[in-house]
Structure formats: structure tokens, C-alpha cells
Scaffold this motif. Sequence first.
Motif, short mmCIF file in Angstrom:
data_model
loop_
_atom_site.label_atom_id
_atom_site.label_comp_id
_atom_site.label_asym_id
_atom_site.label_seq_id
_atom_site.Cartn_x
_atom_site.Cartn_y
_atom_site.Cartn_z
N LYS A 34 18.33 75.93 -6.80
CA LYS A 34 19.06 75.53 -5.60
C LYS A 34 18.37 74.39 -4.84
O LYS A 34 18.92 73.89 -3.86
CB LYS A 34 19.23 76.73 -4.67
CG LYS A 34 20.09 77.85 -5.24
CD LYS A 34 20.26 78.98 -4.23
CE LYS A 34 21.13 80.09 -4.79
NZ LYS A 34 21.31 81.21 -3.80
N ASN A 35 17.16 74.01 -5.28
CA ASN A 35 16.40 72.93 -4.65
C ASN A 35 16.27 73.16 -3.14
O ASN A 35 16.62 72.31 -2.31
CB ASN A 35 17.06 71.57 -4.93
CG ASN A 35 16.12 70.41 -4.60
OD1 ASN A 35 14.90 70.53 -4.76
ND2 ASN A 35 16.68 69.31 -4.15
N GLN A 41 16.08 80.19 -3.34
CA GLN A 41 15.82 79.10 -4.27
C GLN A 41 16.51 79.24 -5.62
O GLN A 41 16.57 78.29 -6.38
CB GLN A 41 14.31 78.96 -4.49
CG GLN A 41 13.53 78.62 -3.21
CD GLN A 41 12.05 78.48 -3.45
OE1 GLN A 41 11.43 79.35 -4.07
NE2 GLN A 41 11.47 77.38 -2.98
N GLY A 42 17.02 80.44 -5.90
CA GLY A 42 17.75 80.63 -7.15
C GLY A 42 16.92 81.01 -8.35
O GLY A 42 17.42 81.00 -9.49
#
Length: 269
Positions: free
Chosen positions: A63-64, A111-112
Motif C-alpha cells: 500500500k506504500n 501497509q498491506g
Amino acid sequence: MKLHLTRGLLVSTALAAGLGAAQAQDATAEAIAKYREMLQDGNPAELYEMKGEELWKQKRGPKNVSLEQCDLGKGPGVIKGAFVELPRFFKDTGRVQDLESRLVTCMETLQGFDGAAIAKTPFRRGEMANVTALATYVATASKGMEFNLPQSHPQEKLMFEAGKRMFFTRGGTHDFSCASCHGSDDKRIRLQDLPNLTRNPGDGIGFAAWPAYRVSNAQMWSMQLRLHDCFRQQRFPEPKFGSDATIALGVYMGVNAKGAESAVPAIKR
């Protein structure tokens, strides 16, 4: 008369030997304390703290996104004072979490990252090494603050009781428990004093001092790793990262550390 003199001499010799051993132990403990004090000025843990701060602010993952909105119990992004109130219950996960397992939750939700994959990663490798650095950074922000773990939620109380029972449960091939080493005062293994983790001030130099830099192997150890190694030393099956077993023990020791000041990042043997 000779018999009485001989017995008296033996008793005197034994007392002198015992006194000499006690004085030697005190001298050794004092020398170790001075050694740690000298190292503290250039504690290598500071490098992990710096890395953790960079990771906290860096946009990462699928997700950067950074971790600056991670809620560790004091509100999104607040790290000061969070460490000394963990483990605690989190409504969004419906469970009691310690610092490291909560950081993995944030890495997953914000963040994923794959939280399950991180949990299976060996310590000191990949993202697990990053978790240790992040934990060092977050914990250091509460250095000098007093531990005050919450015990208002039913699950927090349940975890304390479970941790207490586990602490005193003997088992494994050596019939050990946590209390075998850390259940009373004035115990030592080799040159290492073993703090009494059932109360303060013992828990103030035990639970309140991790994450810590270990001089013997030049590694930064988190509380999760410390507990994993304790299970190994007891010849118990090693627990999974962030398991209820490790967190329950953390709650028990953390509550016992109430009022003790956080010493993170500390230096250990």
C-alpha cells in the motif's frame, strides 16, 4: 578436646568459605554492573532505534504507506507512553496484544504486508528483523516512564491469570517452569543474576528491560525472542510468534512490573 577443636575448625573454615564465596559473587555482580554501565554510553541498540524510526516513517509495503497512523493503544501515531501499557486489549482485533504483535497488525492493515508470513519468519531475518527495530524505536520513546498495564477489560484479567498459571507450571524433560529461575530472590546462573519476575523490583530489570542488546551474541533481542528462548531452555516446544501463551506471560510480568521505570534499550549479557 581435640575432637571439639577439630569440629570448631571445620565450622570456622566452612563459614569462612561461605563468606568468601558470597563476597566473590558480590564482587562479580558489581563488576558486571560497571561493565554494562560503560557499554551504555555507546549502546549498539541505538542503531536499531534509528533503523526503527526510519521504518516507522517510511512508506512501505503493497500500500506504500508509513506506520505513522498505527494505534498502539494511545491513539493513531502516538508512541510515547504506549510501551509501558502493553500488552493490552485492542477492540479492532478482539484480543490482547503485545508491542510486537500489534506492530505486525499495523504492518498488515496499514501497509498491506502479510501478517501471517511475517509471524512465520525467523527472528533477525526479513520483516521480522524490522519488527524488532520498530519495537526498539517505539519502546525507547517511553524510557524512564513507569509501567502501568491496564487490567480493566475481562480479557486482560484473563490473560494475567493464564500467564500466572503458566509461569509456575512445571514440565518438559527437565521439569522446569519460569519460576524455576525467576520465582525467588538471589538466584544466578553462571555470572548472570536472575531477577525475581513475580514482583518488583525484580521485574523492573526483567520485563522492563526488553528489547535489549545482548553483548554475548551481538544481537538485539525483543521480548518475544527472549520468551522463545526461555521456552527452548526449558525444553518446551517453542511457541508461535505472538501466541496467546507468550502474550499471557507478558501480561503477568508486565502487571508485576507496575511502577517500575522502563530501561529500554538495555544491555544484557
